[in-house]
Design an enzyme around this catalytic site. Structure first.
Site, PDB file in Angstrom:
ATOM      1  N   TYR A 232     -32.381  38.681  44.565  1.00 53.17           N
ATOM      2  CA  TYR A 232     -32.165  40.084  44.208  1.00 53.17           C
ATOM      3  C   TYR A 232     -31.742  40.154  42.734  1.00 53.17           C
ATOM      4  O   TYR A 232     -30.810  39.462  42.308  1.00 53.17           O
ATOM      5  CB  TYR A 232     -31.055  40.607  45.132  1.00 53.17           C
ATOM      6  CG  TYR A 232     -30.625  42.029  44.984  1.00 53.17           C
ATOM      7  CD1 TYR A 232     -31.498  43.077  45.247  1.00 53.17           C
ATOM      8  CD2 TYR A 232     -29.306  42.338  44.631  1.00 53.17           C
ATOM      9  CE1 TYR A 232     -31.067  44.387  45.136  1.00 53.17           C
ATOM     10  CE2 TYR A 232     -28.880  43.645  44.525  1.00 53.17           C
ATOM     11  CZ  TYR A 232     -29.773  44.673  44.781  1.00 53.17           C
ATOM     12  OH  TYR A 232     -29.352  45.973  44.677  1.00 53.17           O
TER      13      TYR A 232
ATOM     14  N   ASP B 145     -28.142  35.368  51.250  1.00 52.14           N
ATOM     15  CA  ASP B 145     -28.286  36.817  51.366  1.00 52.14           C
ATOM     16  C   ASP B 145     -29.167  37.070  52.587  1.00 52.14           C
ATOM     17  O   ASP B 145     -30.361  36.811  52.575  1.00 52.14           O
ATOM     18  CB  ASP B 145     -28.917  37.372  50.085  1.00 52.14           C
ATOM     19  CG  ASP B 145     -28.953  38.899  50.068  1.00 52.14           C
ATOM     20  OD1 ASP B 145     -29.107  39.505  51.157  1.00 52.14           O
ATOM     21  OD2 ASP B 145     -28.868  39.484  48.969  1.00 52.14           O
TER      22      ASP B 145
ATOM     23  N   LYS C 165     -27.943  48.541  54.011  1.00 54.16           N
ATOM     24  CA  LYS C 165     -29.314  48.625  54.508  1.00 54.16           C
ATOM     25  C   LYS C 165     -29.317  48.906  56.016  1.00 54.16           C
ATOM     26  O   LYS C 165     -29.133  50.033  56.428  1.00 54.16           O
ATOM     27  CB  LYS C 165     -30.071  47.351  54.132  1.00 54.16           C
ATOM     28  CG  LYS C 165     -29.950  46.972  52.636  1.00 54.16           C
ATOM     29  CD  LYS C 165     -30.636  47.953  51.727  1.00 54.16           C
ATOM     30  CE  LYS C 165     -30.251  47.856  50.252  1.00 54.16           C
ATOM     31  NZ  LYS C 165     -30.375  46.579  49.595  1.00 54.16           N
TER      32      LYS C 165
HETATM   33  C1  LIG Z   1     -29.722  46.181  48.323  1.00 52.65           C
HETATM   34  C2  LIG Z   1     -29.553  44.717  48.300  1.00 52.65           C
HETATM   35  C3  LIG Z   1     -28.379  44.137  47.844  1.00 52.65           C
HETATM   36  C4  LIG Z   1     -27.263  44.951  47.243  1.00 52.65           C
HETATM   37  O1  LIG Z   1     -26.679  45.815  48.135  1.00 52.65           O
HETATM   38  P1  LIG Z   1     -25.931  47.136  47.607  1.00 52.65           P
HETATM   39  O2  LIG Z   1     -25.216  47.624  48.775  1.00 52.65           O
HETATM   40  O3  LIG Z   1     -27.014  48.033  47.093  1.00 52.65           O
HETATM   41  O4  LIG Z   1     -25.020  46.701  46.499  1.00 52.65           O
HETATM   42  C5  LIG Z   1     -28.264  42.767  47.910  1.00 52.65           C
HETATM   43  N1  LIG Z   1     -29.245  41.995  48.392  1.00 52.65           N
HETATM   44  C6  LIG Z   1     -30.397  42.520  48.826  1.00 52.65           C
HETATM   45  C7  LIG Z   1     -31.451  41.623  49.345  1.00 52.65           C
HETATM   46  C8  LIG Z   1     -30.601  43.887  48.784  1.00 52.65           C
HETATM   47  O5  LIG Z   1     -31.767  44.398  49.180  1.00 52.65           O
END
Ligand SMILES: *Cc1c(COP(=O)(O)O)cnc(C)c1O
Length: 394
Positions: free
Chosen positions: A112, A184, A209
């Site tokens: 990311y 992640d 998400k």
């Molecule tokens: C959106 C996202 C993040 C960051 O999350 P936020 O809540 O927007 O800070 C980190 N990793 C991935 C893969 C993402 O899609």
């Protein structure tokens, strides 16, 4: 709070998330209360000095926060979970907590982008060196481990380009070398993928998400094994991170329906992705759940499902033609984030940010998030988009 105290341990995910946080509900209600607290009083001097009270100060947690922490830890199969005000904050705080000056970090080239920016600026200033590696490196990661390598960071599938990493193979090499692993796990949502079971030390999610699932709250989670828990939790408290109770409550509410939402996101995404795969204009679909796409074997081996996020590249990526396609879609917003109930699309160009690997394709690609709309309607919308694309004249 730790898994031991969670009464749903041992049940299937669907049962766990359905009953998530119930241990904090009172008066026969099925949901825990939304406790707004900074001050939490204790009965007397000895309690104050002894630190025996379960709740001592808002920043150190309330029943509302505990309910979500324990639920996510239970879902991910971890010992404990820490909450953060965003997914990015969960990532950057984990790096700050687990790394120190002089350490070396191995970071996937498919990470990311804001994570990459943090490594290139803040970690660099702290004297922590980052080396990017090919997400498809597998056991070859061994060659990149140096005496001061402290952590390997993974993200699978990769942001935007969706490379499936051989997570178990990388973890095996890391464990043998005494190197930490963090992943992640936002795409797997802690439900369709369980990195801690594969031996990973930290599983991080942008709860923003799918846990939240309704595009209205930002939140991050880091779930840890027992090995690292004490040290991590201690330093987490030192950082002063906190999430407000209303947002935590909404995340817990979202979590209850994670399984049914993901199931539908996957069904819809498979239908739309399959249709896109058959389009003449499309060179490649990047959706590991789709047979015949890159990473499908690893996805089949390691994942129990897929979310609604995938990408495509075009045979002839003419910028104006792609704009003609996406600018006038009715059901797809052009916007960041994903995991909510609605469909989204964003353009991206991997040639602009890779460093360890060369993205071999030219031009703009699209990332889709397939929401809970009827896939038939989404396909009709996209079909009209392709017609605008094909009618485009330079
Ligand atoms: C959106 C996202 C993040 C960051 O999350 P936020 O809540 O927007 O800070 C980190 N990793 C991935 C893969 C993402 O899609």
């Amino acid at each position: 709070m730790t898994k031991k105290e969670n009464k749903t341990a041992g049940y299937a995910d669907q049962t766990k998330i359905s009953h998530a946080g119930r241990q904090y509900a009172v008066h026969g209600m099925v949901n825990p209360g939304v406790y707004h607290a900074s001050t939490i009083t204790v009965p007397g001097l000895e309690d104050w000095f002894g630190g025996t009270a379960k709740y001592r100060y808002g920043r150190y947690g309330t029943p509302t926060l505990r309910a979500l922490e324990e639920s996510v830890a239970d879902l991910e199969g971890g010992h404990g979970c820490c909450l953060f005000p965003s997914g990015l904050s969960a990532i950057t705080s984990s790096l700050l907590i687990l790394l120190k000056t002089g350490d070396h970090l191995l970071m996937t080239d498919s990470v990311y982008q804001p994570t990459r920016n943090f490594c290139g600026e803040i970690l660099k200033d702290l004297g922590i060196e980052t080396t990017y590696y090919d997400p498809l490196i597998g056991t070859g990661i061994k060659e990149l481990i140096k005496p001061n390598t402290r952590m390997i960071f993974l993200e699978s599938p990769g942001s935007q380009t969706m490379e499936m990493q051989d997570v178990p193979a990388i973890i095996k090499v890391a464990r043998a070398a005494g190197v930490l692993t963090a992943i992640d796990n936002t795409w797997g949502a802690g439900h369709y993928y369980k990195p801690l079971q594969a031996g990973c030390d930290v599983s991080i999610q942008a709860g923003t998400k799918y846990i939240v699932g309704h595009s209205d709250v930002m939140l991050g989670t880091a779930t840890l094994t027992e090995e690292l828990w004490k040290e991590y939790r201690h330093k987490y408290k030192l950082l002063g991170q906190h999430v407000g109770p209303d947002d935590v409550y909404l995340a817990l509410r979202g979590l209850h329906t994670l399984d049914v939402r993901l199931e539908r996101h996957m069904k819809n995404a498979l239908e739309v992705a399959t249709w896109l795969q058959g389009r003449n204009e499309v060179a490649e679909v990047f959706y590991p759940a789709l047979p015949g796409t890159a990473g499908h074997e690893i996805w089949q081996r390691d994942y129990s499902g897929a979310c609604g996020l995938f990408s495509i590249r075009f045979k002839n990526p003419v910028r104006g033609a792609i704009a003609a396609m996406i600018d006038n879609l009715s059901l797809f917003g052009i916007g960041a984030s994903w995991g909510g109930f609605e469909s989204l699309v964003i353009p991206f160009d991997p040639t602009t940010y890779r460093t360890a690997t060369d993205w071999p394709h030219k031009g703009i690609c699209l990332r889709f998030h397939i929401g809970l709309e009827a896939p038939r309607d989404l396909i009709v919308d996209l079909q009209a988009g392709f017609e605008r694309m094909n009618a485009f004249k330079n």
